[in-house]
Design a protein around this motif. Structure first.
Motif, mmCIF file in Angstrom:
data_model
loop_
_atom_site.group_PDB
_atom_site.id
_atom_site.type_symbol
_atom_site.label_atom_id
_atom_site.label_comp_id
_atom_site.label_asym_id
_atom_site.label_seq_id
_atom_site.Cartn_x
_atom_site.Cartn_y
_atom_site.Cartn_z
ATOM 1 N N TYR A 1 2.922 2.296 -6.885
ATOM 2 C CA TYR A 1 2.969 1.590 -5.608
ATOM 3 C C TYR A 1 3.202 0.111 -5.862
ATOM 4 N N PHE B 1 -6.660 5.329 -9.091
ATOM 5 C CA PHE B 1 -5.704 4.218 -9.205
ATOM 6 C C PHE B 1 -5.963 3.440 -10.489
ATOM 7 N N TYR C 1 0.622 -0.717 -8.830
ATOM 8 C CA TYR C 1 -0.497 0.166 -9.138
ATOM 9 C C TYR C 1 0.015 1.557 -9.502
ATOM 10 N N GLN D 1 -1.062 5.615 -10.073
ATOM 11 C CA GLN D 1 -2.033 6.509 -9.440
ATOM 12 C C GLN D 1 -1.782 7.920 -9.920
ATOM 13 N N GLY E 1 -5.864 -0.312 -12.382
ATOM 14 C CA GLY E 1 -6.384 -1.588 -11.915
ATOM 15 C C GLY E 1 -5.336 -2.539 -11.353
#
Lengths: 120, 107
Positions: B35, B98, B86, B88, B100
């Motif tokens: 993301y 997720f 991010y 995931q 960090g």
């Protein structure tokens, strides 16, 4: 195109219950899974949990004892309740659609997010 | 609980290739998403199921996943790609996990 919009109080007192609603437009919640994710200021993302329209839920184990996610198909909305909040629950809360399959998932799209501050 | 580790920051020059890694135990056995989050905006998916791009995501974004590491690669990086990224994954015990996050700076 599915769009999501969070709503609810922006300020909650410590020990009280945080309540948010996500309104979904452009598609029915009677398909897919519907999730809540949060992001403390300046920090990363934390998945809270999801609900399937049938009522099946799954929660983050770290929050499970305090979280309830529910859905109202007649209003095309789903909701989050988080009890006994503390300052650590201050975050931007996002609602989102989640696609869930065997050992796979993805989250898309996301709502714009709403900041909830826990303070007396 | 399952954990995903990302470098806090990555820098890249415009036009060059940026690589952002995500590490986790036997991550290659899981499906990974990526993301992008720009300042003041909500996250947007750029890669799902390790390598697939959603409609509307430029083909300069690509993903891979093998062993313990997944990688998001941005070829011909543009200033508009500056954002937090991010990774995931789905874990049978923890559900959604997720990383960090990695701040990508385009210098």
């Amino acid at each position: 195109q599915v769009q999501l919009q969070e709503s609810g109080p922006g300020l909650v007192k410590p020990s009280e219950t945080l309540s948010l609603t996500c309104s979904v437009s452009g598609g029915s919640i009677s398909t897919y899974y519907w999730s809540w994710i949060r992001q403390p200021p300046g920090a990363g993302l934390e998945w809270i949990g999801y609900i399937y329209y049938s009522g099946s839920t799954k929660y983050n184990p770290s929050l499970k004892s305090r979280v309830t996610i529910s859905a109202d198909t007649s209003k095309n909305q789903f909701s989050l309740k988080l009890t006994s909040v503390t300052a650590a629950d201050t975050a931007v809360y996002y609602c989102a659609r989640e696609v869930v399959g065997p050992a796979t998932n993805w989250i898309d799209p996301w709502g714009q997010g709403t900041l909830v501050t826990v303070s007396s | 609980s399952y954990e995903l580790t990302q470098p806090p920051s990555v820098s890249v020059s415009p036009g060059q290739t940026a690589s952002i890694t995500c590490s986790g135990d036997k991550l290659g056995d899981k499906n990974v998403c990526w993301y992008q989050q720009k300042p003041g905006q909500s996250p947007a998916m750029v890669i799902y199921q390790d390598t697939r791009r959603p409609s509307g995501i430029p083909d300069r974004f690509s993903g891979s996943n093998s062993g313990n590491t997944a990688t998001l690669t941005i070829s011909g990086t543009q200033a508009m790609d500056e954002a937090d990224y991010y990774c995931q994954a789905w874990d049978s015990n923890t559900a959604v996990v997720f990383g960090g996050g990695t701040k990508l700076t385009v210098l």
